[in-house]
Structures are given as C-alpha cells and as structure tokens.
Design an enzyme around this catalytic site. Structure first.
Site, mmCIF file in Angstrom:
data_model
loop_
_atom_site.group_PDB
_atom_site.id
_atom_site.type_symbol
_atom_site.label_atom_id
_atom_site.label_comp_id
_atom_site.label_asym_id
_atom_site.label_seq_id
_atom_site.Cartn_x
_atom_site.Cartn_y
_atom_site.Cartn_z
ATOM 1 N N ASP A 154 33.494 43.112 36.100
ATOM 2 C CA ASP A 154 34.185 42.231 37.037
ATOM 3 C C ASP A 154 33.618 40.811 37.024
ATOM 4 O OD1 ASP A 154 35.504 44.604 37.784
ATOM 5 O OD2 ASP A 154 34.005 45.013 39.333
ATOM 6 N N GLU A 175 45.287 43.801 40.913
ATOM 7 C CA GLU A 175 44.010 43.486 41.542
ATOM 8 C C GLU A 175 43.365 42.314 40.813
ATOM 9 O OE1 GLU A 175 41.940 47.171 41.246
ATOM 10 O OE2 GLU A 175 41.895 47.171 39.069
#
Length: 502
Positions: free
Chosen positions: A22, A178
């Site tokens: 991420d 997302e």
C-alpha cells in the site's frame, strides 16, 4: 554521472522488497518520501526516503509511540494499521491512516518525516478505509475513502463538514473499489483507485473531472494497469500512487507480489512496493510495465547507506526496521539491561499467543539466512520466521536443549530436539529455493538448526515454505524473521540477516 551509473541500464524491482504494501508517495524538492501499511506490528507505518525513486532508506516510523498507536493484544493478525496516504502541504507532512483495531481513521503531521510525528487527530466523521487527502485551490481539504466517497475535512481539528458524496466506483462489476488518490494535474482532477481485490484480479483504474467533486469520466483504457490473467512474474498489481519527478516525468509506485513454486503459486514475502514509469496520451496516464528489471530512470542513481548484516544491539533504541507484535513495553524489551544485548522478558507462552514478546524484521529476499546468539540461562526463547499466530516455524532454546517447532493451522508439532552444552548458542535459519519437482513444488525451503563453534550448520529440519505463505494462511502481511521469549528472560547478543542471492 559515474561510469557505473552510465553503464547501468536497468534497476531491480521491487524497489522496496518484502512486506511493504500500500505505498503512498510524495516529493519535496529533490527528495521523495514513501509510507506503507504495517497491520498488527508496532511501531506502525514505516517511512522511507529516496533521492532517485530506486534506492530507499527507512528513516523512521510515523506511529512509534503508544499514545499514537493502540493495538489491543487481542486484535487479530492482518488487523491494525491499513493503508496510509502521505502528502506534503503548506510546509508540513500529513499522514492519514486507518486503525481498524482501535480508533478508526486518524491523522498525524510532522515537519521532518523522520519524526517526531504529532499525536493523532481522530477523525470520527471519516468512515471508510484507505483515506486520502487532497487540497484544492481555495484551501479546501478533501478526504476520499474506499468505496469511493468523499467528504470535506478540516485536517487540523479532524472535523468534517457537509455530506459524504459518492464519486466513482471503477469498472462495472469490479469488486473492492479502494485505495483512492485524488490529484490536480493540468486541467483535470484525477481519481486513481484500485479494484478487483488485492489478490490476482487486482488492478488500477482512473477517472477525471474538471473539479474535485466530479462528475468523473472513466479512462477508456481502464484498467490502466493489471496483470490479471497473465503469467507475469509480478502479480496482484494495484494500490498505486503517482509522483512527478523534478525533470517533469511521471512515475507510479504500487504493490505487487512475486509468487513462486508450482500451482497456484505462493508468495511469501507479502505485498511489496514496485515502481513503474508513466507517460501521458490525450490527458490520460499510460502506465509502463513494473518489470523485475526496470529501465533505469534518466538521472544519476543515489544509493543510500548499505544496511549492515549484523545488529549488535549497542544502541539505546532499536533501529526503525525492528517491529514487534501489537506493542513493545520497555519492561519486556530493552537493550539497557545487559550492555550490547537485547533482553526479552516473556509474556505470552509461545508464538501461538497474540501477546508473545517478539522483535523481528521483514524478510526481504527470496533466499536469505538469519543467525542470532541467544543466552537462555534464565528462560526459553528462540529464532522464528512468522506469518501469523497460526503459521510460523521456530528454533527454540532452553538451558541445555534446542527444539524445532512448527505451527501450521491447528497443528503444533515438535519436529526435532537436540541436547546442547549449557550456555549461549547460535541459532540459525536458512531460506533457499525448492528444487523443481512437479506442479506441487512449493515456493521455497526453510532449514532451521544451530551453528556449531566451527561454523558448521547442524540442521534439525528443513520445512516446506508454502505453509508460511499468504495463499495458505490468508491475510495481508508477509514473513517476519526475528527473536522471541516464551518463558522467563532471554538475552540476544547479536542478530545477522543476509541475502544468499542479490
């Protein structure tokens, strides 16, 4: 530019190997900064610095104090700290992140990304993971979350205003929109998202609008990056962020995995940070391949300091690469009790327990070796490679004995034991490639044992590495190798970690 740099036409991907998922990136002048998820580990949110986008050095952790990061001892593995966004605005660094195990969304700031970072501002009005920050021309701060929805945020107080608005949720039928990031680039506002889930169907899509509130039109070439349905050695590509270099070129950082072995392929290092070049056509980004051998950027490379093989535990504070499970109380972990040694005082009775006292570092190489000198005279502990409470291998020492232990799902086994002379002993583990057999060949082998005084490696067993993979265990993390205490007090004089291949 040196002759070596001139001759270097490719660089290695991933640029930050091992469990560093991420990624979020920003640039300030000639310097790049990047932050990653950390899940159940403390301290949280590792922060990196680079001058060339290729060589990254960890300079700290954004959440490194108990007052910043609450991870209850019963919080599950792959809980805790989810994806951050790191931005620089108005002379400060801003980091917004979600703690799914306590407190929800929170925001910290710093003038120096190496720290210290502020105490967190809690954001009860921001609902959703993967929060993003973007400021428009009049100073309004927009927070966008997975889903994908957006709300106005005062980042200094944590207060939100107005309703939360749905923006754009990616390609029709794609699950898990997302990792949103909102940017003003040229005449457009761009909304970059991940979709398809963070497994093999992961991808990156983008939309644009004339204003930060939309309406957003999707790129006709979506997804702009995915490796789904391919045999590319880098899979699960997604959760990306964009950055512009000083020369005007654009780049993308993203997560990916490197599966190994036969079918279905097992990745053991977790989701790693990769780099890809970006060009533009018709005001849309065109993402190049995040190849394992990436064409070198067109500027001098600036390698950072070489990480030492050995940590002698001669500092008052542990280096930022060391992580523990959920917390790290000084009464259970210190370098001050015995000079030049790391002292661990047991709490949980084994690595099966969520409150076990553990200090480890991410496995960052597909083949590597780790060694440590332990004094177990006052307790029991050892050297472990861990994925979660239900998936770990360890070589454990007590006075006069070492044991090889495994935990695979519901099964806990003592594989072998060996009598050793009383006193300190060197524990050793080696991760190596698995010889090809057939489609069932695992990704690697993990050998554990002791090192004799003459340097000989006496193995107690060699284990199949697939059982310490995400495809078996599930979750969002990767392997961590380190030391633990299971009873009493154990001392570690040093710890070595060394790749076996570049």
């Amino acid at each position: 530019m040196s002759e070596t740099q001139q001759a270097r036409t490719t660089v290695s991907n991933p640029v930050i190997p091992g469990f560093h998922p991420d990624p979020s990136i920003c640039r300030v002048g000639e310097d790049y900064y990047l932050a990653c998820s950390s899940f159940e580990y403390f301290p949280g949110v590792p922060v990196f610095h680079s001058r060339d986008l290729v060589h990254w050095t960890q300079i700290g952790n954004a959440l490194d104090r108990p007052g910043q990061l609450r991870l209850p001892l019963d919080s599950p593995s792959s809980g805790g700290i989810y994806a951050p966004t790191l931005r620089h605005h108005d002379g400060r660094f801003w980091l917004i992140v979600t703690n799914v195990s306590a407190d929800g969304n929170l925001l910290v700031t710093a003038t120096d990304p190496a720290g210290p970072w502020s105490d967190p501002v809690l954001l009860p009005g921001v609902r959703g993971i993967d929060p993003d920050l973007a400021w428009d021309e009049d100073g309004t701060c927009w927070c966008t979350v997975a889903g994908v929805s957006q709300i106005r945020l005062d980042p200094t107080t944590g207060e939100t205003s107005g309703p939360s608005r749905r923006l754009w949720s990616g390609m029709p039928g794609a699950k898990a929109p997302e990792a949103p990031h909102l940017y003003r680039i040229g005449d457009y506002w761009y909304l970059l998202i991940a979709e398809g889930g963070t497994e093999r169907c992961h991808g990156v899509s983008i939309a644009r609008a004339r204003g930060p509130e939309g309406p957003f039109e999707p790129c006709p070439a979506n997804p702009v990056l995915t490796h789904r349905g391919t045999d590319h050695p880098v899979q699960n590509t997604g959760h990306a962020d964009l950055v512009q270099a000083p020369d005007g070129s654009w780049w993308m950082v993203l997560l990916g995995v490197r599966p190994g072995g036969g079918t279905p392929g097992w990745h053991v290092l977790g989701r790693e940070t990769f780099l890809a070049p970006v060009t533009w056509a018709d005001d849309w980004p065109v993402v190049g391949e995040p190849a394992l051998d990436l064409p070198a950027p067109p500027w001098p490379l600036v390698p950072g300091p070489v990480e030492p093989v050995r940590d002698d535990f001669d500092r008052a504070e542990l280096r930022p690469q060391w992580i523990s499970l959920r917390d790290r109380p000084a009464e259970h972990c210190t370098t001050g009790e015995r000079s030049g040694w790391l002292t661990l005082r047991a709490r949980g009775g084994s690595l099966d327990e969520p409150d076990v006292v553990f200090v480890g570092r991410r496995q960052q190489h597909l083949t590597c070796e780790a060694r440590t000198l332990i004094d177990p005279a006052q307790g029991r502990g050892g050297l472990a490679v861990r994925l979660d409470e239900e998936h770990h291998y360890e070589i454990e020492a007590s006075e006069g004995e070492v044991r090889l232990l495994t935990r695979i799902g519901p099964l806990r086994t003592v594989v072998a034991s060996l009598a050793v002379p009383a006193g300190p002993v060197v524990l050793r583990l080696r991760v190596s490639g698995a010889p090809p057999r057939d489609a069932r060949t695992g990704p690697d082998l993990v050998a554990l044992g002791i090192e004799e005084p003459d340097g000989t490696f006496t193995e107690l067993g060699t284990l199949d590495g697939r059982y310490l993979s995400t495809e078996v265990a599930g979750g969002f993390t990767g392997r961590v190798i380190g030391m633990y205490a299971a009873s009493g007090t154990v001392h570690f004089d040093w710890f070595d970690y060394e790749p076996l291949t570049p």
